[in-house]
Design a protein around this motif. Structure first.
Motif, PDB file in Angstrom:
ATOM      1  N   UNK A  41     -34.436 -11.778   3.762  1.00  0.00           N
ATOM      2  CA  UNK A  41     -34.353 -10.702   2.322  1.00  0.00           C
ATOM      3  C   UNK A  41     -33.893  -9.748   2.651  1.00  0.00           C
ATOM      4  N   UNK A  42     -32.993  -8.721   3.809  1.00  0.00           N
ATOM      5  CA  UNK A  42     -32.493  -8.165   3.733  1.00  0.00           C
ATOM      6  C   UNK A  42     -30.616  -9.021   4.248  1.00  0.00           C
ATOM      7  N   UNK A  43     -30.182 -10.225   3.855  1.00  0.00           N
ATOM      8  CA  UNK A  43     -29.144 -10.535   3.750  1.00  0.00           C
ATOM      9  C   UNK A  43     -28.518 -10.057   2.143  1.00  0.00           C
ATOM     10  N   UNK A  44     -29.261  -9.481   1.121  1.00  0.00           N
ATOM     11  CA  UNK A  44     -29.250  -9.497  -0.306  1.00  0.00           C
ATOM     12  C   UNK A  44     -28.323  -8.147  -0.249  1.00  0.00           C
ATOM     13  N   UNK A  45     -27.461  -7.780  -0.976  1.00  0.00           N
ATOM     14  CA  UNK A  45     -26.262  -6.891  -1.023  1.00  0.00           C
ATOM     15  C   UNK A  45     -27.169  -5.724  -1.374  1.00  0.00           C
ATOM     16  N   UNK A  94     -30.583  -9.457 -14.013  1.00  0.00           N
ATOM     17  CA  UNK A  94     -29.883 -11.155 -14.168  1.00  0.00           C
ATOM     18  C   UNK A  94     -29.843 -11.729 -12.725  1.00  0.00           C
ATOM     19  N   UNK A  95     -29.675 -11.046 -11.599  1.00  0.00           N
ATOM     20  CA  UNK A  95     -30.051 -11.241 -10.922  1.00  0.00           C
ATOM     21  C   UNK A  95     -30.871 -11.612  -9.775  1.00  0.00           C
ATOM     22  N   UNK A  96     -31.945 -11.327 -10.229  1.00  0.00           N
ATOM     23  CA  UNK A  96     -34.025 -12.133  -9.962  1.00  0.00           C
ATOM     24  C   UNK A  96     -33.532 -13.474  -9.951  1.00  0.00           C
ATOM     25  N   UNK A  97     -34.551 -14.321  -9.398  1.00  0.00           N
ATOM     26  CA  UNK A  97     -34.575 -15.532  -9.249  1.00  0.00           C
ATOM     27  C   UNK A  97     -33.831 -16.730  -8.726  1.00  0.00           C
ATOM     28  N   UNK A  98     -32.638 -15.818  -7.936  1.00  0.00           N
ATOM     29  CA  UNK A  98     -31.911 -17.808  -7.326  1.00  0.00           C
ATOM     30  C   UNK A  98     -32.946 -18.320  -7.095  1.00  0.00           C
ATOM     31  N   UNK A  99     -33.681 -17.898  -5.685  1.00  0.00           N
ATOM     32  CA  UNK A  99     -34.615 -18.626  -4.810  1.00  0.00           C
ATOM     33  C   UNK A  99     -35.390 -19.249  -5.860  1.00  0.00           C
ATOM     34  N   UNK A 100     -35.793 -19.357  -6.979  1.00  0.00           N
ATOM     35  CA  UNK A 100     -36.651 -19.844  -8.014  1.00  0.00           C
ATOM     36  C   UNK A 100     -36.158 -21.040  -8.662  1.00  0.00           C
ATOM     37  N   UNK A 143     -21.688 -20.334   5.403  1.00  0.00           N
ATOM     38  CA  UNK A 143     -22.381 -20.576   6.103  1.00  0.00           C
ATOM     39  C   UNK A 143     -24.260 -19.840   5.583  1.00  0.00           C
ATOM     40  N   UNK A 144     -23.796 -18.693   4.612  1.00  0.00           N
ATOM     41  CA  UNK A 144     -24.831 -18.492   4.345  1.00  0.00           C
ATOM     42  C   UNK A 144     -25.727 -19.192   2.987  1.00  0.00           C
ATOM     43  N   UNK A 145     -24.856 -19.870   2.850  1.00  0.00           N
ATOM     44  CA  UNK A 145     -25.782 -20.791   1.782  1.00  0.00           C
ATOM     45  C   UNK A 145     -26.472 -21.401   2.151  1.00  0.00           C
ATOM     46  N   UNK A 200     -21.595  -5.215  -3.927  1.00  0.00           N
ATOM     47  CA  UNK A 200     -20.962  -4.819  -2.544  1.00  0.00           C
ATOM     48  C   UNK A 200     -19.754  -5.919  -2.421  1.00  0.00           C
ATOM     49  N   UNK A 201     -18.884  -4.924  -3.056  1.00  0.00           N
ATOM     50  CA  UNK A 201     -17.084  -5.336  -3.140  1.00  0.00           C
ATOM     51  C   UNK A 201     -16.082  -6.622  -3.024  1.00  0.00           C
TER      52      UNK A 201
END
Length: 294
Positions: free
Chosen positions: A168-172, A180-186, A214-216, A249-250
């Motif tokens: 959870x702390x990986x998100x910018x 529109x950002x919510x829902x990627x895990x779902x 590596x994040x993916x 986040x740039x």
């Protein structure tokens, strides 16, 4: 045409860059070569400028090592114009310009990972139906470059998402405040749960984001996805299809959309904007089955 003042002796890197790509036709040529338009007549048809002007701009770009000439015919000699590594390094500039235009000229200046259905941005994405995806490679979550359109599937679902992280702390910072950002895990987990149905219909499934491999990989292993995630961190796919992005986040992030490409690399179906994440997976499966029925 008025002679351009050279800025090549300036100590400013912006001025020196504009000495190479400051003319608007120059960046449009780079845009179209990134889209897979490589031959003189094709570029002239796409851009609508005179042969004389195009010849001059191509000469300047070759001299600046932004493009290189690659022969494709001997008699008479004919050449394609391909981006060099220096030219491909301009892709983030093009994506930034597009993002700025979508946000500040076509939009209201707000940061969003989605769009209005009637927006010019949505019309641009839906106009991809019938277009051909040029040959390109993206690095998968194992660090292996691969074609996003595999040979062993009748079609490929490319679901593009802003970002998904194992922790959870990986998100910018401020991520959840961007529409529109919510829902990627779902979305990813719904594709995982219905993967057998897609494969039975002859379709491959690939998720695409601009995250590092590596994040993916950490996210894919945590959720046991069972299909590859592809990294467009170099903005290759985004530039090839002019896909919409936003900044967080740039970094440039893909807006959420779904693309279905057939074995011949032709875009057959597009979903954008995606407002019902789980419903979009069901709609993609229906589209795949419909293509198979045809």
């Amino acid at each position: 045409m008025a002679r351009r003042t050279s800025l090549e002796d300036s100590g400013c890197a912006i001025a020196q860059s504009l000495d190479v790509v400051g003319d608007w036709w120059t960046l449009l040529i780079v845009r179209d070569t990134a889209r897979g338009v490589h031959r003189f007549d094709e570029l002239q048809r796409e851009l609508g400028l005179s042969r004389k002007v195009l010849t001059e701009r191509l000469r300047l770009l070759v001299e600046a090592d932004v493009l290189t000439r690659v022969p494709y015919q001997d008699r008479p000699p004919r050449y394609e114009y391909r981006l060099t590594p220096r030219g491909r390094a301009l892709l983030p500039v093009l994506v930034a310009l597009q993002d700025w235009g979508d946000t500040w000229i076509l939009g209201d200046g707000s940061s969003t990972a989605t769009a209005e259905e009637a927006s010019a941005e949505a019309r641009r994405v839906h106009a991809l139906v019938g277009a051909r995806l040029p040959a390109l490679r993206l690095v998968d979550d194992r660090g292996v470059p691969r074609d996003p359109v595999p040979d062993d599937a009748s079609c490929t679902v490319l679901y593009c998402f802003p970002g998904a992280y194992a922790r959870p702390d990986g998100y910018p910072p401020g991520w959840t405040g961007i529409p529109g950002t919510s829902g990627c895990t779902l979305e990813s987990c719904t594709y995982r749960d219905r993967l057998a149905e897609f494969r039975a219909a002859g379709a491959a499934v690939h998720g695409v984001s601009t995250q590092r491999p590596d994040e993916q990989r950490a996210f894919a292993e945590k959720e046991r996805l069972g299909f590859p995630l592809l990294s467009d961190a170099d903005l290759t796919l985004i530039s090839a299809l002019r896909l919409p992005t936003f900044r967080a986040a740039g970094a440039s992030r893909l807006k959420r959309m779904t693309l279905i490409v057939d074995r011949e690399r032709v875009m057959r179906h597009v979903q954008y904007p995606v407002t019902d994440v789980a419903g979009s997976v069901a709609a993609a499966l229906d589209a795949v089955r419909d293509l198979g029925a045809r």
